[in-house]
Design a protein around this motif. Structure first.
Motif, mmCIF file in Angstrom:
data_model
loop_
_atom_site.group_PDB
_atom_site.id
_atom_site.type_symbol
_atom_site.label_atom_id
_atom_site.label_comp_id
_atom_site.label_asym_id
_atom_site.label_seq_id
_atom_site.Cartn_x
_atom_site.Cartn_y
_atom_site.Cartn_z
ATOM 1 N N GLY B 113 0.780 -5.907 -7.439
ATOM 2 C CA GLY B 113 -0.216 -4.838 -7.535
ATOM 3 C C GLY B 113 -1.229 -4.925 -6.413
ATOM 4 O O GLY B 113 -1.622 -3.912 -5.828
ATOM 5 N N SER B 114 -1.632 -6.151 -6.094
ATOM 6 C CA SER B 114 -2.620 -6.354 -5.041
ATOM 7 C C SER B 114 -2.085 -5.857 -3.692
ATOM 8 O O SER B 114 -2.789 -5.163 -2.957
ATOM 9 N N LEU B 115 -0.837 -6.195 -3.377
ATOM 10 C CA LEU B 115 -0.266 -5.741 -2.100
ATOM 11 C C LEU B 115 -0.101 -4.225 -2.093
ATOM 12 O O LEU B 115 -0.399 -3.563 -1.104
ATOM 13 N N ALA B 116 0.380 -3.667 -3.207
ATOM 14 C CA ALA B 116 0.639 -2.221 -3.261
ATOM 15 C C ALA B 116 -0.655 -1.424 -3.167
ATOM 16 O O ALA B 116 -0.668 -0.299 -2.674
ATOM 17 N N GLU B 117 -1.770 -2.012 -3.639
ATOM 18 C CA GLU B 117 -3.032 -1.289 -3.576
ATOM 19 C C GLU B 117 -3.600 -1.302 -2.156
ATOM 20 O O GLU B 117 -4.230 -0.341 -1.724
ATOM 21 N N ALA B 118 -3.374 -2.407 -1.433
ATOM 22 C CA ALA B 118 -3.808 -2.524 -0.026
ATOM 23 C C ALA B 118 -5.303 -2.297 0.160
ATOM 24 O O ALA B 118 -5.740 -1.668 1.125
ATOM 25 N N ASP B 119 -6.084 -2.826 -0.764
ATOM 26 C CA ASP B 119 -7.540 -2.765 -0.600
ATOM 27 C C ASP B 119 -7.926 -3.615 0.611
ATOM 28 O O ASP B 119 -7.482 -4.759 0.724
ATOM 29 N N PRO B 120 -8.750 -3.080 1.526
ATOM 30 C CA PRO B 120 -9.118 -3.862 2.712
ATOM 31 C C PRO B 120 -9.836 -5.161 2.363
ATOM 32 O O PRO B 120 -9.877 -6.087 3.177
ATOM 33 N N SER B 121 -10.408 -5.247 1.172
ATOM 34 C CA SER B 121 -11.097 -6.466 0.752
ATOM 35 C C SER B 121 -10.234 -7.336 -0.155
ATOM 36 O O SER B 121 -10.685 -8.360 -0.634
ATOM 37 N N LEU B 148 5.634 -7.926 5.687
ATOM 38 C CA LEU B 148 4.285 -7.556 5.224
ATOM 39 C C LEU B 148 3.492 -6.822 6.307
ATOM 40 O O LEU B 148 2.770 -5.875 6.031
ATOM 41 N N ARG B 149 3.641 -7.266 7.585
ATOM 42 C CA ARG B 149 2.847 -6.617 8.652
ATOM 43 C C ARG B 149 3.224 -5.139 8.814
ATOM 44 O O ARG B 149 2.415 -4.334 9.259
ATOM 45 N N ASP B 150 4.468 -4.785 8.446
ATOM 46 C CA ASP B 150 4.879 -3.379 8.515
ATOM 47 C C ASP B 150 4.602 -2.647 7.205
ATOM 48 O O ASP B 150 4.602 -1.413 7.155
ATOM 49 N N PHE B 151 4.400 -3.419 6.146
ATOM 50 C CA PHE B 151 4.175 -2.839 4.806
ATOM 51 C C PHE B 151 2.771 -2.245 4.711
ATOM 52 O O PHE B 151 2.573 -1.175 4.159
ATOM 53 N N ILE B 152 1.780 -2.988 5.285
ATOM 54 C CA ILE B 152 0.388 -2.514 5.231
ATOM 55 C C ILE B 152 0.171 -1.547 6.392
ATOM 56 O O ILE B 152 0.279 -1.919 7.559
#
Lengths: 166, 297
Positions: B113-121, B148-152
């Motif tokens: 969930g944390s990765l999918a949300e991609a909150d900058p913080s 991951l670098r392409d995911f965000i």
């Protein structure tokens, strides 16, 4: 609020075991667990503090783990076991955590106390002799604006000793 | 505070969750641990008509080692990673998991969930971007993996399609002689960090062979401080080299002034965090057991 017909269309039937008693209710999906406990179960010991996942006043145990009940929907607790502050006392006898908070003056206004006691419960269940660092970490999600925390630390240490001896 | 009314759907499998979201259309969202999404719903910043709950899907929470990598089920809670002996094989992961918000949030919040949300913080992206991290995803046309670098892609923006979800996070175990650390500076436990730094170093004797440094909460996404990495690579890690790298990280940070501090204050935090994270990473690379702890104001 949506019209009644819409509410009925989206309402969900849930069964939650709270403090050993089964509550079967029809709820709107957006009903928060804390509101379910307070409004649908009439258990008002769980408090709403900040309502923004910060202060921890609404902390309850879900299947033994501390959660902020303002940041869960009641539908998500379907089928689970919830413990609130009302479930700590057994047969008219205070739980060692409750007794220790009283004996150590670990509360003043008492608003944060139910949440703090349930966070303490998770901590002491796995570790009856926590270090001060472990206590600080365990209650970092519970804000108290009266005590300055020192007597809360004492209460948690005392509760751990009493639970171990019990 | 109540969110707007929504319809609630409980998925029984990841495939069913994907097909539900496809059928329900643009007004639908997945609900994982909910520790970021539910506050957003309550503030009515997000107003989905339908929520598809992933919490009841069996087999989505696991930590296992396979082919030189650790694999985390998307619904693995932060607390499960914090307490996992296996996850300690990559110390950065323990540093990160153990410092996210507080006990209650860690009991609910999930790595996927944390990765999918991609909150900058958010903490996970910054910690994981210094490692070889692959995000496993599932959509209507099947499974795929994304670095991951392409995911965000941007703040709150990932490579996921609307009806695609994260199923697993795969993190390659760094080689012998590699050490890492993740440090965040927070005003108090439940809030997002004011700034954070993740470091992963590989040493050959005293010489730094490889370095990855990432900065969190000081840009729209986690920032790789490439000039700071260059300052370390090929050099022995003297105090002077470390200080040069930390200064290069200051230049890479792009913070905003907000309630967590002024931009200048955050740049200064970045320097201190990078320096300390490098020092811990070096000791760990040499085989020392070092507890990394987040710093609180």
């Amino acid at each position: 609020m949506p019209e009644t017909a819409t509410v009925e269309k989206i309402a969900v039937k849930i069964n939650i075991n709270v403090n050993g008693k089964l509550y079967a209710r029809q709820v709107e999906p957006r009903m928060l667990l804390v509101e379910f406990l307070r409004e649908a179960c009439d258990l008002t010991g769980t408090h709403v503090g900040c309502d923004t996942t910060y202060c921890g006043a609404c902390t309850v145990l879900m299947n033994g783990l501390a959660v902020k009940s303002c940041t869960m929907f009641a539908v998500q607790a379907d089928g689970s076991e919830i413990t609130t502050v009302e479930g700590l006392e057994k047969d008219g006898k205070l739980h060692p955590i409750q007794k220790a908070f009283g004996d150590s003056y670990g509360l003043q206004c008492g608003y944060c106390t139910p949440g703090l006691m349930l966070s303490t419960h998770q901590l002491l269940s796995g570790n009856p002799e926590p270090s001060e660092k472990e206590i600080r970490k365990a209650i970092a999600g519970n804000t108290c604006r009266c005590t300055g925390y020192m007597n809360i630390f004492k209460a948690i240490e005392l509760a751990g000793r009493n639970m171990k001896g019990a | 505070m109540y969110p707007r009314s929504f319809h609630y759907h409980r998925a029984g499998s990841l495939e069913e969750a994907v097909s539900m979201l496809g059928q329900l259309g643009e007004g639908a969202k997945f609900l994982a641990g909910g520790q970021s999404l539910i506050p957003l719903l309550k503030l009515r910043f997000a107003n989905p008509e339908h929520l598809v709950d992933l919490n009841f899907i069996p087999g989505t929470s696991f930590i296992k080692e396979d082919s030189g990598a650790l694999h985390f089920g998307a619904m693995t809670r932060h607390a499960e990673i914090e307490h996992s002996a296996l996850a300690r094989k990559i110390p950065v992961l323990h540093d990160c998991a153990a410092g996210i918000a507080d006990v209650q949030v860690r009991n609910r919040g999930t790595i996927g969930g944390s990765l999918a949300e991609a909150d900058p913080s958010g903490d996970w992206t910054n910690a994981l971007i210094t490692l070889d991290t692959i995000v496993h995803c599932l959509g209507p046309s099947g499974a795929r993996t994304i670095q991951l670098r392409d995911f965000i892609k941007d703040a709150y923006t990932t490579a996921l399609a609307h009806d695609e979800l994260v199923t697993e996070v795969e993190v390659k175990i760094p080689p012998q002689g590699s050490g890492g650390a993740y440090l965040a500076f927070k005003r108090s436990a439940p809030v997002y960090p004011s700034a954070s730094a993740a470091v992963q170093l590989t040493l050959a004797g005293d010489v730094c062979q490889d370095a990855a440094i990432a900065l969190g909460c000081v840009g729209l996404t986690a920032i790789r401080a490439t000039e700071a990495e260059t300052a370390l690579r090929g050099n022995s890690l003297s105090d002077k080299t470390i200080a040069t790298a930390a200064e290069a990280a200051r230049a890479a940070a792009d913070p905003q002034t907000d309630m967590r501090g002024s931009a200048e204050y955050k740049r200064q935090l970045v320097v201190a965090l990078v320096k300390r994270a490098i020092q811990i990473a070096v000791r760990r690379a040499r085989g020392e057991q070092v507890e990394g702890a987040h710093l609180y104001a």
